[in-house]
Write a protein that holds these residues in place. Structure first.
Motif, PDB file in Angstrom:
ATOM      1  N   PRO A  53     -34.696  -0.436 -24.020  1.00 36.09           N
ATOM      2  CA  PRO A  53     -35.648  -0.545 -25.361  1.00 36.09           C
ATOM      3  C   PRO A  53     -35.887  -2.143 -25.684  1.00 36.09           C
ATOM      4  O   PRO A  53     -35.216  -2.748 -25.101  1.00 36.09           O
ATOM      5  CB  PRO A  53     -34.384  -0.087 -26.447  1.00 36.09           C
ATOM      6  CG  PRO A  53     -33.759   0.895 -25.721  1.00 36.09           C
ATOM      7  CD  PRO A  53     -33.552   0.263 -24.314  1.00 36.09           C
ATOM      8  N   ASN A  55     -36.089  -5.511 -27.579  1.00 41.11           N
ATOM      9  CA  ASN A  55     -35.431  -6.310 -28.439  1.00 41.11           C
ATOM     10  C   ASN A  55     -35.749  -7.774 -28.361  1.00 41.11           C
ATOM     11  O   ASN A  55     -36.452  -8.236 -27.708  1.00 41.11           O
ATOM     12  CB  ASN A  55     -33.700  -5.978 -28.129  1.00 41.11           C
ATOM     13  CG  ASN A  55     -33.615  -6.985 -26.848  1.00 41.11           C
ATOM     14  OD1 ASN A  55     -34.150  -6.808 -25.784  1.00 41.11           O
ATOM     15  ND2 ASN A  55     -32.462  -7.606 -26.839  1.00 41.11           N
ATOM     16  N   ASN A  73     -29.353  -3.548 -24.365  1.00 41.01           N
ATOM     17  CA  ASN A  73     -30.790  -3.647 -24.357  1.00 41.01           C
ATOM     18  C   ASN A  73     -31.338  -4.796 -23.862  1.00 41.01           C
ATOM     19  O   ASN A  73     -32.596  -5.010 -23.882  1.00 41.01           O
ATOM     20  CB  ASN A  73     -31.409  -3.364 -25.825  1.00 41.01           C
ATOM     21  CG  ASN A  73     -31.047  -1.989 -26.469  1.00 41.01           C
ATOM     22  OD1 ASN A  73     -30.749  -1.146 -25.779  1.00 41.01           O
ATOM     23  ND2 ASN A  73     -30.872  -2.087 -27.738  1.00 41.01           N
ATOM     24  N   GLN A 200     -22.617  -1.524 -25.669  1.00 40.72           N
ATOM     25  CA  GLN A 200     -22.717  -0.136 -26.319  1.00 40.72           C
ATOM     26  C   GLN A 200     -23.936  -0.172 -27.096  1.00 40.72           C
ATOM     27  O   GLN A 200     -24.069  -1.117 -27.948  1.00 40.72           O
ATOM     28  CB  GLN A 200     -21.455   0.433 -26.972  1.00 40.72           C
ATOM     29  CG  GLN A 200     -20.425   0.935 -26.124  1.00 40.72           C
ATOM     30  CD  GLN A 200     -19.090   1.159 -27.081  1.00 40.72           C
ATOM     31  OE1 GLN A 200     -18.758   0.409 -27.904  1.00 40.72           O
ATOM     32  NE2 GLN A 200     -18.511   2.447 -26.921  1.00 40.72           N
ATOM     33  N   ARG A 201     -24.801   0.718 -27.000  1.00 40.82           N
ATOM     34  CA  ARG A 201     -25.824   0.941 -28.020  1.00 40.82           C
ATOM     35  C   ARG A 201     -25.423   1.392 -29.176  1.00 40.82           C
ATOM     36  O   ARG A 201     -24.695   2.636 -29.043  1.00 40.82           O
ATOM     37  CB  ARG A 201     -27.034   1.881 -27.239  1.00 40.82           C
ATOM     38  CG  ARG A 201     -27.726   1.198 -26.153  1.00 40.82           C
ATOM     39  CD  ARG A 201     -29.007   1.815 -25.868  1.00 40.82           C
ATOM     40  NE  ARG A 201     -29.553   1.094 -24.538  1.00 40.82           N
ATOM     41  CZ  ARG A 201     -30.547   1.613 -23.598  1.00 40.82           C
ATOM     42  NH1 ARG A 201     -30.452   3.114 -23.762  1.00 40.82           N
ATOM     43  NH2 ARG A 201     -30.919   1.091 -22.789  1.00 40.82           N
ATOM     44  N   LYS A 202     -25.943   1.121 -30.390  1.00 39.84           N
ATOM     45  CA  LYS A 202     -25.356   1.546 -31.506  1.00 39.84           C
ATOM     46  C   LYS A 202     -25.798   3.028 -31.992  1.00 39.84           C
ATOM     47  O   LYS A 202     -25.101   3.718 -32.673  1.00 39.84           O
ATOM     48  CB  LYS A 202     -25.919   0.650 -32.629  1.00 39.84           C
ATOM     49  CG  LYS A 202     -25.394  -1.060 -32.471  1.00 39.84           C
ATOM     50  CD  LYS A 202     -26.092  -1.726 -33.747  1.00 39.84           C
ATOM     51  CE  LYS A 202     -25.285  -3.177 -33.579  1.00 39.84           C
ATOM     52  NZ  LYS A 202     -26.329  -4.182 -34.596  1.00 39.84           N
ATOM     53  N   ASP A 203     -27.027   3.541 -31.353  1.00 38.01           N
ATOM     54  CA  ASP A 203     -27.510   4.667 -31.657  1.00 38.01           C
ATOM     55  C   ASP A 203     -26.488   5.772 -31.236  1.00 38.01           C
ATOM     56  O   ASP A 203     -26.415   6.979 -31.716  1.00 38.01           O
ATOM     57  CB  ASP A 203     -28.782   4.763 -31.593  1.00 38.01           C
ATOM     58  CG  ASP A 203     -29.254   4.775 -29.865  1.00 38.01           C
ATOM     59  OD1 ASP A 203     -28.313   4.024 -29.445  1.00 38.01           O
ATOM     60  OD2 ASP A 203     -30.421   5.119 -29.770  1.00 38.01           O
ATOM     61  N   ASP A 204     -26.116   5.670 -30.019  1.00 42.57           N
ATOM     62  CA  ASP A 204     -25.341   6.926 -29.261  1.00 42.57           C
ATOM     63  C   ASP A 204     -23.853   6.371 -28.715  1.00 42.57           C
ATOM     64  O   ASP A 204     -22.966   7.217 -28.320  1.00 42.57           O
ATOM     65  CB  ASP A 204     -25.913   7.410 -28.150  1.00 42.57           C
ATOM     66  CG  ASP A 204     -26.506   6.308 -27.153  1.00 42.57           C
ATOM     67  OD1 ASP A 204     -25.769   5.084 -26.936  1.00 42.57           O
ATOM     68  OD2 ASP A 204     -27.051   6.775 -26.151  1.00 42.57           O
TER      69      ASP A 204
END
Length: 328
Positions: A53, A55, A73, A200-204
């Motif tokens: 993604p 950023n 990201n 870690q990605r915040k969404d998952d």
């Protein structure tokens, strides 16, 4: 299975150690920061190929370092470090082919030094040599150090030791890859990494990092970042060959008056057994945000588990003894 602590610091070929028979040569990255121009082509190529993604669209103050750090990201991060010019630094930087930077029709090479006349820089984009008609005054009191950082693909990888699901695995090329489809987001690998690479990605909540383009390696292709690098600052190939090439590059820079050039992560006898991605630096590792003496964070776990087991046995024996003594 945790590694033997007595073998943590010795040379190791990680792919055969992981069980691969007839494994190909260990592959890796050599990043020569002395020729990095901060173009960020590696960041863009990494994102495009791996579907990372976007950023870094919010600029961090006045810095060109818009991504800030390695994150879930940003699997490649080009750091911009502004610092005073080292005292007594009068050598000329060289381009990737070994020619003095700045030499040309309007910036001739000094016959005595082999350097382009006028101010010289190591990683100072936008510097305009005399006679170019820009009207911009040159700066000689500071320099920019640039480094394209990435996962180190450690020989002794603590992230592999602590992963409870097998999401992290060692490839046949000696690299370390996260299988995000079986990552449970526990975060153990994040705290285990001595370099702070994994995020870690915040969404998952799942862990993400550089894979050294494992899919491209399997097809005999060069990783996207190295393929896109216009100055060959990022070099890809068999790790043994890269180490020889890096040692020769450091020797060349020393001969040309750049005594601060040094390698980082190349030593198979260091605290992580050497890195699969190592660097030529122009200052101390701390300047680039790298730990000076990285150590695999799980090295003491076998001893800890042994002591915990002995303590548990002693407690159990004491309990039995107390029970037997009380019943009699």
């Amino acid at each position: 299975m945790l590694p033997d602590p007595n073998s943590l610091y010795g040379p190791l070929d990680p792919a055969p150690d992981a069980g691969y028979e007839n494994a190909p040569p260990r592959m890796g990255f050599f990043t020569d920061t002395s020729v990095c121009i901060g173009c960020k082509a590696c960041e863009v190529a990494c994102k495009e190929w791996n579907g990372v993604p976007e950023n870094g669209l919010d600029l961090l103050g006045m810095s060109y370092d818009n991504t800030g750090a390695l994150t879930a990201n940003s699997w490649r991060h080009v750091a911009f470090i502004e610092q005073p010019r080292p005292a007594g630094h009068g050598a000329s930087p060289t381009d990737v082919l070994g020619a003095p930077v700045g030499a040309g029709p309007d910036r001739p090479v000094d016959a005595g030094t082999g350097a382009g006349t006028g101010p010289q820089f190591l990683g100072m984009p936008g510097a305009q040599p005399p006679g170019r008609g820009t009207g911009v005054e040159e700066r000689t009191d500071f320099r920019w150090l640039m480094m394209s950082d990435v996962c180190k693909h450690c020989t002794h990888a603590a992230c592999l030791d602590v992963c409870p699901t097998g999401s992290l695995f060692r490839t046949e090329f000696g690299t370390v890859v996260v299988q995000e489809d079986i990552c449970n987001g526990c975060g153990y690998c994040i705290s285990a990494c001595p370099y702070g690479v994994i995020d870690q990605r915040k969404d998952d909540g799942r862990a993400w990092k550089c894979t050294l383009c494992y899919d491209r390696l399997g097809a005999g292709m060069t990783p996207a970042c190295a393929q896109a690098c216009p100055t060959e600052s990022i070099q890809y190939g068999p790790l043994d060959e890269l180490r020889e090439r890096a040692a020769a590059r450091v020797e060349t820079l020393h001969e040309r008056g750049v005594p601060e050039a040094r390698l980082y992560g190349h030593d198979p006898n260091d605290g992580v057994g050497g890195d699969g991605a190592f660097f030529l630096l122009l200052d101390e590792p701390e300047v680039y945000g790298l730990p000076p003496d990285p150590v695999v964070t799980t090295r003491d776990l076998p001893k800890m588990w042994k002591r915990a087991g002995l303590a548990a046995l002693a407690m159990a024996a004491a309990t039995v003894a107390a029970f037997v003594g009380g019943s009699s």
